[in-house]
Design a protein around this motif. Structure first.
Motif, short mmCIF file in Angstrom:
data_model
loop_
_atom_site.label_atom_id
_atom_site.label_comp_id
_atom_site.label_asym_id
_atom_site.label_seq_id
_atom_site.Cartn_x
_atom_site.Cartn_y
_atom_site.Cartn_z
N GLU A 63 16.61 1.61 11.34
CA GLU A 63 16.42 0.54 10.36
C GLU A 63 15.05 0.64 9.70
O GLU A 63 14.92 0.44 8.48
N GLU A 64 14.02 0.93 10.50
CA GLU A 64 12.69 1.11 9.94
C GLU A 64 12.66 2.26 8.94
O GLU A 64 12.07 2.16 7.86
N ARG A 65 13.33 3.35 9.27
CA ARG A 65 13.39 4.50 8.37
C ARG A 65 14.16 4.17 7.09
O ARG A 65 13.75 4.57 5.99
N ASN A 66 15.25 3.39 7.26
CA ASN A 66 16.01 2.98 6.10
C ASN A 66 15.17 2.12 5.16
O ASN A 66 15.21 2.28 3.93
N LEU A 67 14.41 1.19 5.74
CA LEU A 67 13.54 0.34 4.92
C LEU A 67 12.49 1.18 4.19
O LEU A 67 12.20 0.95 3.01
N LYS A 71 12.19 1.63 0.14
CA LYS A 71 10.94 1.41 -0.60
C LYS A 71 10.59 2.63 -1.44
O LYS A 71 10.19 2.50 -2.61
N GLU A 72 10.74 3.82 -0.85
CA GLU A 72 10.46 5.04 -1.60
C GLU A 72 11.41 5.17 -2.80
O GLU A 72 11.00 5.58 -3.89
N LEU A 73 12.69 4.80 -2.58
CA LEU A 73 13.66 4.86 -3.67
C LEU A 73 13.29 3.91 -4.79
O LEU A 73 13.35 4.27 -5.98
N LEU A 74 12.88 2.69 -4.43
CA LEU A 74 12.47 1.72 -5.45
C LEU A 74 11.25 2.21 -6.21
O LEU A 74 11.16 2.06 -7.44
N GLU A 79 9.07 4.61 -11.17
CA GLU A 79 8.42 5.73 -11.87
C GLU A 79 9.35 6.30 -12.95
O GLU A 79 8.91 6.60 -14.06
N LEU A 80 10.63 6.45 -12.60
CA LEU A 80 11.61 6.97 -13.56
C LEU A 80 11.76 6.03 -14.75
O LEU A 80 11.85 6.48 -15.89
N ARG A 81 11.77 4.71 -14.47
CA ARG A 81 11.89 3.74 -15.56
C ARG A 81 10.70 3.84 -16.51
O ARG A 81 10.87 3.80 -17.74
N LYS A 82 9.50 4.00 -15.96
CA LYS A 82 8.30 4.13 -16.80
C LYS A 82 8.35 5.41 -17.63
O LYS A 82 7.98 5.42 -18.80
N ILE A 83 8.83 6.50 -17.00
CA ILE A 83 8.96 7.76 -17.73
C ILE A 83 9.97 7.62 -18.87
O ILE A 83 9.74 8.07 -19.99
N GLU A 84 11.10 6.96 -18.57
CA GLU A 84 12.13 6.77 -19.60
C GLU A 84 11.60 5.91 -20.74
O GLU A 84 11.87 6.18 -21.91
N GLU A 85 10.84 4.85 -20.39
CA GLU A 85 10.26 4.00 -21.43
C GLU A 85 9.28 4.80 -22.28
O GLU A 85 9.25 4.66 -23.51
N SER A 86 8.49 5.64 -21.62
CA SER A 86 7.52 6.46 -22.35
C SER A 86 8.24 7.43 -23.29
O SER A 86 7.85 7.59 -24.45
N LEU A 87 9.31 8.07 -22.76
CA LEU A 87 10.07 9.00 -23.60
C LEU A 87 10.74 8.28 -24.76
O LEU A 87 10.78 8.79 -25.88
#
Length: 237
Positions: A63-67, A71-74, A79-87
């Motif tokens: 469960e700790e690893r999943n959390l 968090k890493e996925l979020l 980061e991807l959203r910011k890159i897409e906005e920038s593009l």
């Protein structure tokens, strides 16, 4: 007689001893078996507890690893959203620059323009009274300017007069019955073609007291037509 009784008693006592011994051994075996069973049960309980503890510990770690992974996925998604906005911003900026450059080329008359629009024909008066000055019944550059300016103000993307493309550097001079546009002479009638929305351009010319009424007051014959397709060629350098 006494000897017989003693023998009998000795036999009975011997049986009791043997029976007692058997009972003792049997009791020991039962006791040992019970104790062994209890120990096995305790050992089994201990092993079961250890297995349960190990499973719970593994679940907690999972469960700790999943959390952590969530968090890493979020974080990666952000980061991807910011890159897409920038593009997207860069792409929109590039699109705007390209569109502005294309509009500048269009307004400068450097590219061919095609689209729906209107065609306005200005003609000299068909009848001139003999006592009147003929110059009061022919089309002058001022009349052409009025129509042309109204079309541009109303959103025309491109305008031509008798096929001559009008640009920001164009000049129109009247010389009797002809007008000179950028050094080229054209006689009446003057056909003014404009690319734009006919539902906007024609009402702008027809407004009460507007360009059409002014031209009619100057004895100019004016005709207006909607066109589904008008092609205006670029300026010949």
């Amino acid at each position: 007689m006494k000897l017989l009784e003693m023998k009998i008693r000795m036999k009975v006592n011997g049986k009791h001893v043997v029976l007692s011994f058997v009972c003792l051994v049997l009791g020991f075996i039962i006791s040992y078996s019970y104790q062994l069973t209890q120990e096995e049960d305790n050992k089994g309980t201990d092993r079961q507890w250890e297995r349960d503890f190990a499973i719970r510990d593994s679940l907690l770690k999972t469960e700790e690893r999943n959390l952590q992974l969530q968090k890493e996925l979020l974080d990666k998604q952000e980061e991807l959203r910011k890159i897409e906005e920038s593009l997207a911003t860069g792409e929109q900026l590039l699109f705007n620059l390209v569109e502005d450059a294309e509009n500048l080329r269009m307004y400068n008359g450097n590219v061919k323009v095609e689209g729906k629009g209107v065609e306005i024909t200005l003609s000299d008066a068909s009848y001139v009274p003999s006592e009147e000055n003929v110059n009061n019944y022919i089309v002058h550059e001022g009349h052409v300017f009025k129509v042309m300016n109204e079309l541009f103000i109303s959103g025309a993307a491109a305008v031509s007069i008798n096929g001559q493309r009008i640009t920001k550097n164009s000049y129109i001079i009247c010389n009797g019955p002809v007008i000179t546009i950028d050094g080229n002479q054209y006689p009446a009638p003057f056909v003014i073609s404009a690319i734009g929305d006919p539902k906007v351009l024609i009402p702008a010319l027809n407004i009460l007291g507007g360009v059409k009424d002014q031209l009619v007051a100057d004895n100019i014959t004016i005709k207006m037509m909607e066109k589904d397709r008008i092609v205006i060629d670029p300026v010949i350098q």
